[in-house]
Design an enzyme around this catalytic site. Structure first.
Site, mmCIF file in Angstrom:
data_model
loop_
_atom_site.group_PDB
_atom_site.id
_atom_site.type_symbol
_atom_site.label_atom_id
_atom_site.label_comp_id
_atom_site.label_asym_id
_atom_site.label_seq_id
_atom_site.Cartn_x
_atom_site.Cartn_y
_atom_site.Cartn_z
ATOM 1 N N THR A 188 0.632 -1.294 -0.141
ATOM 2 C CA THR A 188 -0.065 -0.199 -0.100
ATOM 3 C C THR A 188 0.892 1.170 -0.180
ATOM 4 O OG1 THR A 188 0.033 -0.050 2.083
ATOM 5 C CG2 THR A 188 -1.693 -1.058 1.073
ATOM 6 N N GLU A 333 -5.897 -2.818 -1.057
ATOM 7 C CA GLU A 333 -6.456 -4.099 0.068
ATOM 8 C C GLU A 333 -7.841 -4.368 -1.015
ATOM 9 O OE1 GLU A 333 -5.286 -1.412 0.925
ATOM 10 O OE2 GLU A 333 -4.695 -1.092 2.925
ATOM 11 N N LYS A 440 -13.582 19.209 10.989
ATOM 12 C CA LYS A 440 -15.049 19.072 12.115
ATOM 13 C C LYS A 440 -14.852 21.030 12.682
ATOM 14 C CE LYS A 440 -17.111 15.821 14.206
ATOM 15 N NZ LYS A 440 -17.313 15.046 15.363
ATOM 16 N N TRP A 445 -18.754 17.878 10.708
ATOM 17 C CA TRP A 445 -18.064 17.462 9.512
ATOM 18 C C TRP A 445 -18.215 18.242 8.340
ATOM 19 C CZ3 TRP A 445 -17.918 11.119 9.369
ATOM 20 C CH2 TRP A 445 -17.590 11.271 10.798
HETATM 21 P P1 AMP Z 1 -4.736 2.568 -2.408
HETATM 22 O O1 AMP Z 1 -4.383 1.653 -1.798
HETATM 23 O O2 AMP Z 1 -3.447 4.002 -3.083
HETATM 24 O O3 AMP Z 1 -5.396 2.883 -4.221
HETATM 25 O O4 AMP Z 1 -5.423 4.577 -1.918
HETATM 26 C C1 AMP Z 1 -6.694 3.680 -1.822
HETATM 27 C C2 AMP Z 1 -7.593 5.120 -1.270
HETATM 28 O O5 AMP Z 1 -7.955 5.238 -2.012
HETATM 29 C C3 AMP Z 1 -8.857 4.962 -1.070
HETATM 30 O O6 AMP Z 1 -8.730 4.722 0.509
HETATM 31 C C4 AMP Z 1 -9.774 6.277 -0.863
HETATM 32 O O7 AMP Z 1 -9.487 7.216 0.144
HETATM 33 C C5 AMP Z 1 -9.005 6.958 -2.159
HETATM 34 N N1 AMP Z 1 -10.076 6.604 -3.437
HETATM 35 C C6 AMP Z 1 -9.826 5.765 -4.331
HETATM 36 N N2 AMP Z 1 -11.298 6.229 -5.164
HETATM 37 C C7 AMP Z 1 -11.801 6.858 -4.928
HETATM 38 C C8 AMP Z 1 -12.878 7.269 -5.984
HETATM 39 N N3 AMP Z 1 -13.678 6.847 -6.456
HETATM 40 N N4 AMP Z 1 -12.900 8.592 -4.792
HETATM 41 C C9 AMP Z 1 -12.404 8.632 -3.735
HETATM 42 N N5 AMP Z 1 -11.240 8.384 -2.963
HETATM 43 C C10 AMP Z 1 -11.041 7.091 -3.653
#
Ligand code: AMP
Length: 570
Positions: A188, A333, A440, A445
């Site tokens: 990640t 994940e 906040k 929020w």
């Molecule tokens: P990663 O594991 O680097 O792909 O990051 C995942 C995170 O990217 C998620 O938990 C979200 O916070 C963000 N994310 C992915 N797709 C979206 C989306 N369409 N809109 C908002 N946040 C997103």
């Protein structure tokens, strides 16, 4: 129990490779290079994957060994995508944009046995090579001359093309794999703590790929040409290469040419129907398309995600260039696609339809989503109660690789996503924030994601990232970091631009959401996978180095209760 009498056919990548060799043999892989494009059929790729599997065997790669890749999106990377898992090893895609110490940590943690590296990237890996004790060989990929020069920079280095040339030109006898066996590993990009490994199985990748073929998701099929801009080192390029192998869609791989100009030229000439990338790349492409004469309209079904996709971006592409972009949500994940925003086309032109398009979408079949409060109680799907989003399903992680003590990320079979969301009565998930980015104000929020989207709908704005600024009275207030179109600040003083933005927001968001402060920055810092790096913005704010700050008139109230009080007094 009366057992069903159907076969236990294993869901493995060997089946995908077999389809590339046979039923999908004529599909094409196009790779962009410095001197033009190379083309190969899926049958060619399958044959080269066989040679690679022979080479892996001759190098003594053991079952389950982690095989690193440090590469752009190109044909050789695709060969590794197939040969490594099919021969029983684990494909470990390394993020080429990570800092050296993070890479070293990840490679050591995974104990990579071999690392395959693009010649154009050797410079980034070479300084670490000596300290990577588990790595028996670095295998350099590239054309003769460039690869030779790169090999000289690395210890224990071999040349990919030489290995393949020396391998027998005959089908490889792939082992019988179990579907729950590990196939791929991706760490990640988490901004807190050490990166964590997500270990995909053959089964999880197979099912995720099947879901990509659904019409309510990517809807990929044999007729499609798929431009894979999202890196193959990030969550399996959203599963696009696997899905294409399964269905026989063509793949178009841009290697390192990710700027708007070469991408636009690639789209014009190769006419992809599907493309996947993060919003920042689409933003660049839109700016380019708006000022150059180019035809991108073959893209009937582009997928965008990784961070929130501004509605204004989708509308602009559709109206001005005939390009349709749909939003997906997911994480490393979650393989990564877990939700997809494809509302019914019947209402295609009304506001409700566009509101749904701007959400993150409905859970794909086999994925379940819920939101929970701080005590872990499930919240209603009313579109207004925010809680932490949790998901579960056959392509969602249940544990991290070699990471004891990460159990708090899992809640009795559900993955805690760390995203805050609401879910509406139709099941559309709408992400309002990362849990660590929430603002906040006066006990209420404020959704930074929604505020950013509204600011980005202003024609003078290129990018907007909203962070919380500590505030004595309201705890926190939103500070909006904005990248303006070139020349705007030459035309008007920053205070006037800020006032314009507030006026633009006035009818779009609640009054207590109106930012008290803007920072007109040259660019929003990005993480290694192209997301806004709010941690870095907060750091700059704290140390006083955030540039271009302009305060606005404080809104009359900075929290809902506060506003009710003000109204009562009035
Ligand atoms: P990663 O594991 O680097 O792909 O990051 C995942 C995170 O990217 C998620 O938990 C979200 O916070 C963000 N994310 C992915 N797709 C979206 C989306 N369409 N809109 C908002 N946040 C997103």
């Amino acid at each position: 129990m009366l057992e069903g009498l159907m076969q236990d056919y294993p869901l493995t990548l060997t089946h995908m490779l077999e389809r590339m060799r046979t039923i999908n043999r004529d599909a094409v892989v196009v790779t962009l290079g410095e001197h033009g494009r190379t083309r190969a059929t899926f049958a060619d790729v399958a044959a080269r994957s066989d040679r690679l599997a022979h080479a892996l065997r001759s190098l003594g790669v053991a079952d389950g060994a982690r095989i690193g890749t440090f590469a752009w999106n190109n044909q050789r990377h695709l060969e590794l995508y197939m040969a490594v898992p099919c021969s029983g090893a684990v494909l470990h895609t390394l993020n080429i944009r990570l800092a050296g110490h993070q890479l070293a940590y990840i490679i050591r943690h995974a104990e990579d046995d071999l690392i395959f590296v693009d010649a154009s990237l050797v410079e980034l890996l070479a300084p670490l090579a000596q300290e990577l004790a588990s790595v028996r060989h670095f295998i350099v990929m590239g054309e003769e001359e460039q690869a030779r020069a790169a090999i000289a920079q690395l210890p224990r280095a071999l040349h990919y093309e030489e290995l393949l040339a020396a391998a027998p030109d005959e089908p490889f006898d792939y082992p019988q794999l179990a579907e729950r066996q590990a196939a791929a590993l991706c760490y990640t990009s988490g901004t807190t703590g050490n990166p964590k490994g997500v270990l995909y199985s053959h089964r999880s990748i197979s099912l995720h790929s099947m879901a990509s073929l659904l019409r309510d998701a990517l809807g990929m099929g044999r007729e499609d040409r798929v431009l894979v801009v999202v890196p193959m080192f990030h969550a399996n390029a959203w599963g696009m290469p696997h899905a294409a192998a399964l269905c026989g869609a063509d793949l178009i791989l841009p290697d390192r040419f990710l700027q708007a100009e070469p991408l636009a030229a690639l789209i014009e000439s190769e006419r992809p129907t599907i493309m996947g990338c993060v919003p920042t790349i689409f933003q660049d492409l839109l700016r380019y398309a708006d000022t150059h004469d180019c035809d991108l309209a073959s893209l009937a079904n582009a997928a965008c995600g990784g961070s929130a996709v501004p509605r204004a971006l989708m509308e602009a592409f559709e109206e001005r260039h005939g390009v349709r972009i749909f939003q997906a949500w997911g994480m490393t994940e979650t393989s990564p696609v877990a939700t997809y925003a494809r509302p019914a086309e019947a209402g295609a032109h009304d506001d409700r339809y566009w509101q749904a398009r701007a959400k993150q979408g409905r859970a794909l079949p086999w994925v379940e989503a819920r939101i929970v409060d701080a005590d872990g109680r499930a919240l209603p799907w009313d579109g207004t109660s925010p809680g932490e989003l949790e998901v579960r399903g056959p392509w969602i992680a249940r544990h991290y690789f070699r990471e004891e003590g990460s159990e708090e990320r899992f809640d009795q079979g559900w993955l805690r996503t760390g995203d805050v969301a609401v879910i509406d009565s139709e099941g559309f998930v709408q992400i309002t924030d990362r849990a660590k980015d929430v603002i906040k104000s006066g006990g209420e929020w404020i959704s930074s994601v929604e505020l950013e989207n509204e600011v980005m709908a202003h024609p003078d704005v290129i990018e907007a990232a909203v962070i919380a600024k500590p505030d004595e009275r309201y705890d926190e207030r939103p500070l909006c970091c904005v990248v303006l179109r070139a020349g705007v600040l030459a035309e008007r003083p920053p205070e006037a631009v800020a006032a314009d933005l507030v006026a633009h927001l006035q009818d779009r968001v609640a009054r207590w959401w109106l930012p008290d402060e803007f920072a007109f920055v040259a660019e929003v810092p990005k993480t290694s996978v192209g997301k806004f790096d709010k941690k870095e913005l907060r750091r700059r704010l704290q140390e006083g180095s955030l540039e271009g700050r302009v305060t606005t008139k404080r809104p009359p109230a900075a929290g809902r209760a506060d506003m009710q009080e003000a109204q009562a007094q009035a």
